[in-house]
Design a protein around this motif. Structure first.
Motif, PDB file in Angstrom:
ATOM      1  N   LYS A   1      47.325  37.080  46.363  1.00 18.96           N
ATOM      2  CA  LYS A   1      47.504  37.535  44.985  1.00 18.96           C
ATOM      3  C   LYS A   1      48.957  37.889  44.683  1.00 18.96           C
ATOM      4  CE  LYS A   1      42.760  39.094  44.344  1.00 18.96           C
ATOM      5  NZ  LYS A   1      41.831  40.224  44.315  1.00 18.96           N
ATOM      6  N   VAL A   2      49.727  38.255  45.720  1.00 20.65           N
ATOM      7  CA  VAL A   2      51.133  38.625  45.488  1.00 20.65           C
ATOM      8  C   VAL A   2      52.086  37.510  45.890  1.00 20.65           C
ATOM      9  CG1 VAL A   2      50.649  41.080  45.724  1.00 20.65           C
ATOM     10  CG2 VAL A   2      51.366  39.788  47.734  1.00 20.65           C
ATOM     11  N   GLY A   3      51.551  36.326  46.165  1.00 13.22           N
ATOM     12  CA  GLY A   3      52.429  35.188  46.432  1.00 13.22           C
ATOM     13  C   GLY A   3      52.727  34.938  47.885  1.00 13.22           C
TER      14      GLY A   3
ATOM     15  N   TRP B   1      55.290  40.301  44.921  1.00 18.75           N
ATOM     16  CA  TRP B   1      54.674  39.897  43.654  1.00 18.75           C
ATOM     17  C   TRP B   1      55.743  39.515  42.628  1.00 18.75           C
ATOM     18  CZ3 TRP B   1      54.685  42.275  38.713  1.00 18.75           C
ATOM     19  CH2 TRP B   1      53.789  41.701  37.802  1.00 18.75           C
TER      20      TRP B   1
ATOM     21  N   LYS C   1      57.276  36.218  43.619  1.00 21.02           N
ATOM     22  CA  LYS C   1      56.343  35.115  43.336  1.00 21.02           C
ATOM     23  C   LYS C   1      56.604  34.552  41.939  1.00 21.02           C
ATOM     24  CE  LYS C   1      51.431  34.372  42.383  1.00 21.02           C
ATOM     25  NZ  LYS C   1      50.135  35.033  42.160  1.00 21.02           N
ATOM     26  N   LYS C   2      56.936  35.454  40.990  1.00 20.44           N
ATOM     27  CA  LYS C   2      57.214  35.028  39.614  1.00 20.44           C
ATOM     28  C   LYS C   2      58.585  34.355  39.493  1.00 20.44           C
ATOM     29  CE  LYS C   2      53.480  37.259  38.185  1.00 20.44           C
ATOM     30  NZ  LYS C   2      52.271  36.518  37.768  1.00 20.44           N
TER      31      LYS C   2
END
Length: 704
Positions: free
Chosen positions: A380-382, A473, A476-477
């Motif tokens: 979920k956090v990459g 996280w 990841k973006k």
């Protein structure tokens, strides 16, 4: 130490290879790097009954000679490069008796390289419990190889394995398992002739993996590429054909030599335990409960041995002052070297306790479950589930953990893991945390059993893990990539920890900490003592004149006068002037110029902070008042206000600063080496530094 013969240990992950390595070598082992690469190499020495010494090379665990990571590619390189110093005379293939079919795939590949092989058949007890009956003699005859049943955990029949190693000259070359030449007709013979390769299978592997073989010249690699084009070689098809042929061979052999009792169908104990320990709710509660117990134990169990070590160094300092003649050498030895070392070596008990627990969790098989449980959160956090291994390893040290990210195939997952792993609190931060916590957190208990200091320490470790996940996280973006990662791992069965292995791990980790930290601390302590003892001649001369005049007035007691003079000289030393120069930038965080000096010196390694404070306060003190670093820091006061230097706000601000700041040159160096770019270590240094400054500023301003 010279060795009579070289023995390579090869096996699948979780077959007990590390346990066997420890059983064969004991304390007689060392860790380095494979030539030309930054992959860990573990070697040790084993004394045989005929007086010879065998060098044991522990190769990375792998399921086959077709690697999925850099670590695994080392295995083929070592086994095919006959010019290497590490090329083995004998290979011991460790096979899990309870999962023989999968383990024999790697054996058949190694056997076809035409190096003498022994199979060490491990975990026979588990195979029997699972209802598996192996006819060892028949299996040995079918494969044409010597098989030694062992139990690495209990050291059962290790002497038999040593005897087989000793008699390696009598071991026949094992039978060919498949017809290798049929996989790539023409090409294999051509590579053998042109590159002088004896084994057909080694020639086939060069066709598959010549780009990754460091020992091949560019000309040789290009020639293999030309031959592949000439013979229309398709690597994936050839690999698939080989794997099918090998499993056909393995199935035929096992059909005649291994019987499975169908009556054994009851659920294994490991599966029943897993229903609780990997439960989506109870699993996490139990994990945090275990962490809670570990940090409680670190404070509760270590206090007495730490006090003994402190008393030892106080006695050594006092004895040195009494025995040695007064002068520069004595001051440097006591106030520089001894003070610096005492500030770090006092934390040996806590580091030993931490690694004892980590070793027990790994040995029982529980740490693999933690990795499995964390996979969903990591995604979920990459990150991938494979990122958990370096992150957990970061509790010990970020350097080997970052090297361990080579197992992560996805580029984005690997970069993010490298960037956030240093946020996990490593063993170098432990001395800083425990020192500062012992100064400002009372040694009291909630509800009679919850140690407040242990709770504060756990909070610092949780802060590191949570911040690593949050930063991942964000990254990841920011970092774009289309690759998708995957996570496959085998959960080992639960076992009782091997206490000899736990003891060996504690010894190795403490030794590494003492040797590595000790070398840096002695060097920095001596340099720091010189900088803190000497300063611009004019300023030092003015101080001497000032205190000579004050001495004649009898305005202050002699002891107070000496303390004031030592403090004044330190403030006007080279170290003091450096600290004063950066003081305006760190004053909002609650730090004075002495702490500023420690921030600078601890860029070499975080644990140097404690040694620096010990040296600074030793130089600052007068005469022979040798006390422990904790007592010196507890007694430190601000000259203007008389308030303690290390208040709750300052101590927690400092701990948060060290939790986030990239105070480790070794980690930056390894990030550069792993990413082959200055970009990533620079970004890492800046983002962690900004986080550290802002977070510690907020903590100090709120708590003060």
């Amino acid at each position: 130490m010279s060795s009579g013969l070289k023995v390579a240990l090869v096996g699948n992950p979780n077959t007990g290879k590390s346990t066997l390595f420890n059983a064969l070598t004991g304390l007689n082992q060392k860790v380095g790097n494979f030539p030309g690469i930054t992959v860990d190499k573990k070697t040790g020495f084993c004394r045989l009954s005929d007086g010879r010494t065998a060098e044991i090379i522990d190769l990375p665990g792998t399921y086959s000679l077709y690697p999925k990571s850099k670590d695994e590619s080392i295995v083929l390189e070592v086994l095919t490069d006959k010019t290497s110093r590490l090329y083995p005379d004998l290979v011991v293939v460790l096979a899990d008796a309870s999962n023989l079919k999968r383990n024999l795939l790697l054996y058949t590949q190694v056997a076809d390289l035409k190096i003498p092989v022994i199979i060490a058949l491990n975990m026979m007890d588990l195979a029997r419990k699972a209802g598996t009956e192996i006819n060892v003699d028949e299996l040995s005859a079918r494969l044409g190889v010597r098989i030694v049943p062992i139990c690495a955990r209990t050291k059962e029949n290790i002497s038999g394995l040593k005897e087989a190693i000793q008699q390696m000259s009598a071991i026949p070359l094992q039978r060919e398992t498949i017809e290798v030449e049929a996989i790539a007709p023409g090409l294999i013979a051509k590579i053998q002739n042109e590159l002088q390769v004896e084994s057909p299978y080694a020639a086939l592997q060069l066709a598959h993996q010549h780009e990754n073989m460091h020992y091949l010249s560019a000309r040789q690699s290009d020639r293999i590429e030309e031959l592949e084009q000439e013979f229309s070689f398709h690597s994936q098809k050839a690999q698939a054909a080989e794997t099918i042929a090998r499993y056909n061979f393995i199935n035929d052999v096992l059909f005649d030599t291994v019987k499975q009792r169908t009556s054994v169908i009851e659920e294994t104990i490991s599966n029943r335990i897993d229903k609780v320990l990997t439960h989506k709710v109870w699993g996490f509660i139990i994990f945090f409960g275990i962490l809670f117990l570990i940090f409680q134990a670190i404070f509760s169990w270590s206090e007495y041995p730490m006090s003994l070590i402190e008393d030892l160094f106080v006695w050594l300092g006092s004895t040195a002052h009494a025995v040695l003649p007064p002068g520069v050498f004595t001051d440097m030895l006591v106030d520089g070297v001894l003070a610096g070392l005492s500030g770090v070596l006092v934390f040996i008990p806590q580091i030993a306790i931490l690694f004892a627990f980590i070793s027990i969790l790994e040995d029982t098989g529980y740490m693999a479950r933690v990795t499995f449980m964390m996979d969903k959160i990591m995604r979920k956090v990459g990150l991938s589930g494979k990122s958990v291994v370096p992150l957990i390893g970061g509790l010990a040290c970020a350097v080997p953990s970052i090297m361990g990210t080579r197992n992560i195939e996805n580029w984005k997952d690997r970069i993010i893991t490298i960037m956030v792993t240093p946020l996990v609190s490593c063993s170098a931060r432990l001395p800083i945390y425990t020192l500062l916590i012992s100064l400002v957190v009372p040694d009291t208990r909630l509800w009679g059993f919850v140690n407040m200091q242990g709770l504060a320490l756990m909070a610092m470790y949780v802060l590191g893990i949570v911040s690593a996940i949050l930063v991942a996280w964000v990254m990841k973006k920011l970092i774009k990539a289309r690759e998708r990662g995957y996570f496959i791992m085998e959960l080992p069965v639960y076992r009782m920890p091997r206490w000899s292995n736990v003891g060996l791990t504690m010894y190795e980790k403490v030794k590494t900490f003492v040797v590595q930290a000790g070398k840096v601390i002695i060097a920095i302590s001596v340099v720091l003592w010189v900088l803190a003892t000497y300063g611009p001649a004019k300023k030092q001369q003015e101080i001497e004149q000032k205190y000579t005049a004050l001495q004649q007035t009898n305005q202050y007691p002699q002891e107070e006068l000496q303390r004031m003079k030592a403090s004044d000289k330190l403030e006007n030393s080279y170290a003091g002037l450096l600290g004063r120069a950066i003081e305006p930038a760190i004053k909002p965080l609650g730090y004075d110029w002495k702490i500023g000096i420690a921030l600078i010196t601890s860029f070499a390694a975080r644990e140097v902070f404690v040694g620096t404070m010990a040296t600074i306060y030793s130089v600052d003190s007068s005469g022979d008042d040798v006390v422990s670093v904790r007592e010196k820091m507890r007694a430190a006061t601000e000259p203007d206000t008389g308030r303690p230097v290390f208040t709750l706000a300052t101590a927690f601000s400092l701990m948060v600063f060290y939790a986030f700041a990239m105070q480790c040159m070794s980690t930056l160096a390894i990030v550069y080496r792993e990413t082959k770019s200055l970009k990533w270590p620079v970004i890492q240094f800046i983002y962690m530094g900004v986080m550290a400054y802002i977070a510690s500023l907020i903590v100090y301003q709120v708590l003060k």
